[in-house]
Design a protein around this motif. Structure first.
Motif, PDB file in Angstrom:
ATOM      1  N   TYR A  70      33.356  -0.124  -7.921  1.00  0.00           N
ATOM      2  CA  TYR A  70      33.649  -0.187  -9.053  1.00  0.00           C
ATOM      3  C   TYR A  70      32.908  -1.051  -9.660  1.00  0.00           C
ATOM      4  CZ  TYR A  70      34.959  -1.042 -13.847  1.00  0.00           C
ATOM      5  OH  TYR A  70      35.141  -1.315 -15.644  1.00  0.00           O
ATOM      6  N   TRP A  71      33.245  -2.614  -9.320  1.00  0.00           N
ATOM      7  CA  TRP A  71      32.615  -3.658 -10.106  1.00  0.00           C
ATOM      8  C   TRP A  71      30.725  -3.839  -9.963  1.00  0.00           C
ATOM      9  CZ3 TRP A  71      34.880  -6.421 -13.653  1.00  0.00           C
ATOM     10  CH2 TRP A  71      36.338  -6.200 -14.359  1.00  0.00           C
ATOM     11  N   ARG A  72      30.171  -3.349  -8.321  1.00  0.00           N
ATOM     12  CA  ARG A  72      29.458  -2.948  -8.360  1.00  0.00           C
ATOM     13  C   ARG A  72      28.568  -2.323  -8.988  1.00  0.00           C
ATOM     14  NH1 ARG A  72      30.863  -3.557  -2.624  1.00  0.00           N
ATOM     15  NH2 ARG A  72      31.160  -1.230  -2.234  1.00  0.00           N
ATOM     16  N   GLY A  73      29.157  -0.346  -9.162  1.00  0.00           N
ATOM     17  CA  GLY A  73      28.439   0.350  -9.878  1.00  0.00           C
ATOM     18  C   GLY A  73      28.552  -0.691 -11.246  1.00  0.00           C
ATOM     19  N   ARG A  74      29.467  -0.510 -11.724  1.00  0.00           N
ATOM     20  CA  ARG A  74      29.595  -1.529 -13.500  1.00  0.00           C
ATOM     21  C   ARG A  74      28.568  -2.743 -13.699  1.00  0.00           C
ATOM     22  NH1 ARG A  74      33.497  -2.621 -17.762  1.00  0.00           N
ATOM     23  NH2 ARG A  74      32.576  -4.436 -18.386  1.00  0.00           N
ATOM     24  N   ALA A  75      28.302  -3.709 -12.537  1.00  0.00           N
ATOM     25  CA  ALA A  75      27.152  -4.404 -12.519  1.00  0.00           C
ATOM     26  C   ALA A  75      26.039  -4.190 -12.911  1.00  0.00           C
ATOM     27  CB  ALA A  75      27.542  -6.027 -11.526  1.00  0.00           C
ATOM     28  N   ALA A  76      25.696  -2.658 -12.020  1.00  0.00           N
ATOM     29  CA  ALA A  76      23.944  -2.172 -11.668  1.00  0.00           C
ATOM     30  C   ALA A  76      24.089  -0.774 -12.731  1.00  0.00           C
ATOM     31  CB  ALA A  76      24.132  -1.509 -10.113  1.00  0.00           C
ATOM     32  N   SER A  77      25.051  -0.612 -14.035  1.00  0.00           N
ATOM     33  CA  SER A  77      24.266   0.082 -14.867  1.00  0.00           C
ATOM     34  C   SER A  77      24.952  -0.172 -16.180  1.00  0.00           C
ATOM     35  CB  SER A  77      25.241   1.472 -14.051  1.00  0.00           C
ATOM     36  OG  SER A  77      26.785   1.555 -14.132  1.00  0.00           O
ATOM     37  N   ARG A  78      23.968   0.389 -17.133  1.00  0.00           N
ATOM     38  CA  ARG A  78      24.846   0.285 -18.177  1.00  0.00           C
ATOM     39  C   ARG A  78      25.607   1.311 -18.897  1.00  0.00           C
ATOM     40  NH1 ARG A  78      21.000  -2.870 -21.978  1.00  0.00           N
ATOM     41  NH2 ARG A  78      19.969  -4.182 -20.394  1.00  0.00           N
ATOM     42  N   PRO A  79      26.712   0.843 -19.461  1.00  0.00           N
ATOM     43  CA  PRO A  79      27.553   1.745 -20.052  1.00  0.00           C
ATOM     44  C   PRO A  79      26.862   3.181 -21.327  1.00  0.00           C
ATOM     45  CG  PRO A  79      27.961  -0.621 -21.358  1.00  0.00           C
ATOM     46  CD  PRO A  79      26.280  -0.430 -19.981  1.00  0.00           C
ATOM     47  N   GLY A  80      27.627   4.021 -20.694  1.00  0.00           N
ATOM     48  CA  GLY A  80      26.194   5.564 -21.721  1.00  0.00           C
ATOM     49  C   GLY A  80      27.468   5.501 -23.485  1.00  0.00           C
ATOM     50  N   PRO A  81      27.095   5.829 -24.277  1.00  0.00           N
ATOM     51  CA  PRO A  81      27.449   6.599 -25.637  1.00  0.00           C
ATOM     52  C   PRO A  81      29.194   5.847 -25.671  1.00  0.00           C
ATOM     53  CG  PRO A  81      26.925   8.463 -24.821  1.00  0.00           C
ATOM     54  CD  PRO A  81      26.441   7.786 -23.850  1.00  0.00           C
ATOM     55  N   ALA A  82      29.761   5.665 -26.154  1.00  0.00           N
ATOM     56  CA  ALA A  82      31.693   4.916 -26.318  1.00  0.00           C
ATOM     57  C   ALA A  82      31.650   6.215 -26.442  1.00  0.00           C
ATOM     58  CB  ALA A  82      31.366   3.838 -27.315  1.00  0.00           C
ATOM     59  N   TRP A  83      33.408   6.177 -25.561  1.00  0.00           N
ATOM     60  CA  TRP A  83      34.514   7.042 -25.661  1.00  0.00           C
ATOM     61  C   TRP A  83      34.794   7.386 -27.078  1.00  0.00           C
ATOM     62  CZ3 TRP A  83      34.673  10.528 -21.889  1.00  0.00           C
ATOM     63  CH2 TRP A  83      34.870  10.728 -21.136  1.00  0.00           C
ATOM     64  N   GLY A  84      34.885   8.277 -27.329  1.00  0.00           N
ATOM     65  CA  GLY A  84      35.821   8.629 -29.652  1.00  0.00           C
ATOM     66  C   GLY A  84      36.782   8.312 -28.815  1.00  0.00           C
ATOM     67  N   THR A  85      37.664   8.141 -30.009  1.00  0.00           N
ATOM     68  CA  THR A  85      38.920   8.389 -30.578  1.00  0.00           C
ATOM     69  C   THR A  85      39.741   9.435 -29.671  1.00  0.00           C
ATOM     70  OG1 THR A  85      38.586   7.043 -31.922  1.00  0.00           O
ATOM     71  CG2 THR A  85      40.764   7.693 -32.354  1.00  0.00           C
ATOM     72  N   ALA A 121      30.180   2.263 -15.343  1.00  0.00           N
ATOM     73  CA  ALA A 121      29.853   1.164 -15.947  1.00  0.00           C
ATOM     74  C   ALA A 121      30.714   2.101 -17.639  1.00  0.00           C
ATOM     75  CB  ALA A 121      28.733   0.915 -17.130  1.00  0.00           C
ATOM     76  N   ASP A 122      31.157   3.089 -17.337  1.00  0.00           N
ATOM     77  CA  ASP A 122      32.242   4.078 -19.167  1.00  0.00           C
ATOM     78  C   ASP A 122      33.381   3.922 -18.676  1.00  0.00           C
ATOM     79  OD1 ASP A 122      29.782   4.246 -19.711  1.00  0.00           O
ATOM     80  OD2 ASP A 122      29.378   6.461 -18.889  1.00  0.00           O
ATOM     81  N   ILE A 123      34.239   3.800 -17.264  1.00  0.00           N
ATOM     82  CA  ILE A 123      35.347   3.367 -16.562  1.00  0.00           C
ATOM     83  C   ILE A 123      36.172   3.060 -17.872  1.00  0.00           C
ATOM     84  CG2 ILE A 123      37.015   3.530 -15.641  1.00  0.00           C
ATOM     85  CD1 ILE A 123      34.833   4.784 -13.166  1.00  0.00           C
ATOM     86  N   ARG A 124      36.059   1.688 -17.831  1.00  0.00           N
ATOM     87  CA  ARG A 124      36.764   0.350 -18.894  1.00  0.00           C
ATOM     88  C   ARG A 124      36.951   1.244 -20.365  1.00  0.00           C
ATOM     89  NH1 ARG A 124      35.819  -4.130 -22.282  1.00  0.00           N
ATOM     90  NH2 ARG A 124      37.889  -5.317 -22.031  1.00  0.00           N
ATOM     91  N   ASP A 125      36.012   1.535 -20.958  1.00  0.00           N
ATOM     92  CA  ASP A 125      36.249   2.172 -21.873  1.00  0.00           C
ATOM     93  C   ASP A 125      37.091   3.504 -22.310  1.00  0.00           C
ATOM     94  OD1 ASP A 125      35.757   1.980 -25.010  1.00  0.00           O
ATOM     95  OD2 ASP A 125      33.651   3.345 -24.800  1.00  0.00           O
ATOM     96  N   LEU A 126      37.034   4.011 -21.787  1.00  0.00           N
ATOM     97  CA  LEU A 126      37.630   5.031 -21.249  1.00  0.00           C
ATOM     98  C   LEU A 126      39.446   4.992 -21.639  1.00  0.00           C
ATOM     99  CD1 LEU A 126      38.192   8.375 -21.086  1.00  0.00           C
ATOM    100  CD2 LEU A 126      37.850   7.912 -18.321  1.00  0.00           C
ATOM    101  N   ARG A 127      39.248   3.758 -20.386  1.00  0.00           N
ATOM    102  CA  ARG A 127      41.185   3.330 -19.606  1.00  0.00           C
ATOM    103  C   ARG A 127      41.427   2.950 -20.723  1.00  0.00           C
ATOM    104  NH1 ARG A 127      43.946  -1.188 -17.361  1.00  0.00           N
ATOM    105  NH2 ARG A 127      45.955   0.204 -16.615  1.00  0.00           N
ATOM    106  N   ILE A 128      40.724   2.223 -21.961  1.00  0.00           N
ATOM    107  CA  ILE A 128      41.204   1.790 -23.065  1.00  0.00           C
ATOM    108  C   ILE A 128      41.491   2.652 -23.979  1.00  0.00           C
ATOM    109  CG2 ILE A 128      40.256   0.053 -25.238  1.00  0.00           C
ATOM    110  CD1 ILE A 128      38.073  -1.596 -23.119  1.00  0.00           C
ATOM    111  N   ARG A 129      40.551   3.891 -24.304  1.00  0.00           N
ATOM    112  CA  ARG A 129      40.745   4.970 -25.240  1.00  0.00           C
ATOM    113  C   ARG A 129      42.027   5.482 -24.874  1.00  0.00           C
ATOM    114  NH1 ARG A 129      38.293   4.439 -30.452  1.00  0.00           N
ATOM    115  NH2 ARG A 129      36.098   3.815 -29.281  1.00  0.00           N
ATOM    116  N   VAL A 130      42.292   5.910 -23.505  1.00  0.00           N
ATOM    117  CA  VAL A 130      43.558   6.800 -23.478  1.00  0.00           C
ATOM    118  C   VAL A 130      44.918   5.685 -23.110  1.00  0.00           C
ATOM    119  CG1 VAL A 130      44.843   7.540 -21.015  1.00  0.00           C
ATOM    120  CG2 VAL A 130      41.933   7.697 -21.727  1.00  0.00           C
ATOM    121  N   SER A 131      45.123   4.253 -22.791  1.00  0.00           N
ATOM    122  CA  SER A 131      45.720   4.294 -23.028  1.00  0.00           C
ATOM    123  C   SER A 131      46.134   3.690 -24.954  1.00  0.00           C
ATOM    124  CB  SER A 131      45.923   2.515 -22.525  1.00  0.00           C
ATOM    125  OG  SER A 131      45.463   2.611 -20.799  1.00  0.00           O
ATOM    126  N   GLY A 132      45.480   3.401 -25.074  1.00  0.00           N
ATOM    127  CA  GLY A 132      45.585   3.128 -26.101  1.00  0.00           C
ATOM    128  C   GLY A 132      46.164   4.559 -27.346  1.00  0.00           C
TER     129      GLY A 132
END
Length: 137
Positions: A70-85, A121-132
Motif C-alpha cells: 500500500y505504501w509503495r503504491g501510494r508513493a508511486a501514484s497520484r490520487p484520483g478524484p476525491a471520494w464523495g460524501t 493512492a485513493d484508499i485513505r480517502d475512501l477509508r476516511i469517508r466510510v469511517s465518517g
C-alpha cells in the motif's frame, strides 16, 4: 500480497498488487438472494456497498493500509478524484460513494460485482469517508 483476514473484515478479503488493492466480497449465503448483497461498482465513477457490509469494508481498508505494498503504491501514484460524501439509498439499503472505484470504462450504471479495485493512492480517502459515515449520529 494477500492481506491476512481478520474477524472484523467479515465477508471481505483483500490483496495488494501493482499499486492497487483488490477487494473481494463473498456473501455469507450462496442462494439467489445473495446476489442482492454484492457490492455495486460503476467503473471509475462510484461504489455501492450494503450498509451491513460497510464495517467489514472499513476493516479491510485498514488492513490494506498496514501493508508495505500500500505504501509503495501510494508513493508511486497520484490520487484520483476525491471520494464523495456517502449517501444511503433507503430502498435498497446500499451506501453509495462517488469516486474512483475500478478502472474507468464504457459501462454505464452500477453493476453487482464480487470484486473491485481501488488505487493505493485513493484508499485513505475512501477509508476516511466510510469511517465518517459509520460514526455519524
Amino acid at each position: 500480497m494477500i492481506v491476512t483476514v481478520t474477524p472484523r473484515m467479515g465477508a471481505w478479503t483483500a490483496e495488494v498488487r501493482d499499486h492497487r488493492a483488490i477487494f473481494r466480497f463473498s456473501p455469507p449465503s450462496e442462494n439467489l438472494t445473495a446476489l442482492g448483497e454484492l457490492p455495486r461498482v460503476w467503473p471509475g465513477r462510484g461504489l455501492g456497498v450494503l450498509g451491513t457490509s460497510l464495517p467489514g469494508l472499513r476493516a479491510a481498508l485498514g488492513e490494506v493500509m498496514k501493508t508495505p505494498g500500500y505504501w509503495r503504491g501510494r508513493a508511486a501514484s497520484r490520487p484520483g478524484p476525491a471520494w464523495g460524501t456517502p449517501w444511503r439509498d433507503t430502498e435498497d439499503g446500499f451506501v453509495y460513494l462517488a469516486g474512483p472505484a475500478g478502472r474507468a470504462g464504457p459501462a454505464a450504471g452500477y453493476q453487482a460485482v464480487t470484486c473491485f479495485t481501488v488505487a493505493a493512492a485513493d484508499i485513505r480517502d475512501l477509508r476516511i469517508r466510510v469511517s465518517g459515515y459509520l460514526h455519524r449520529p
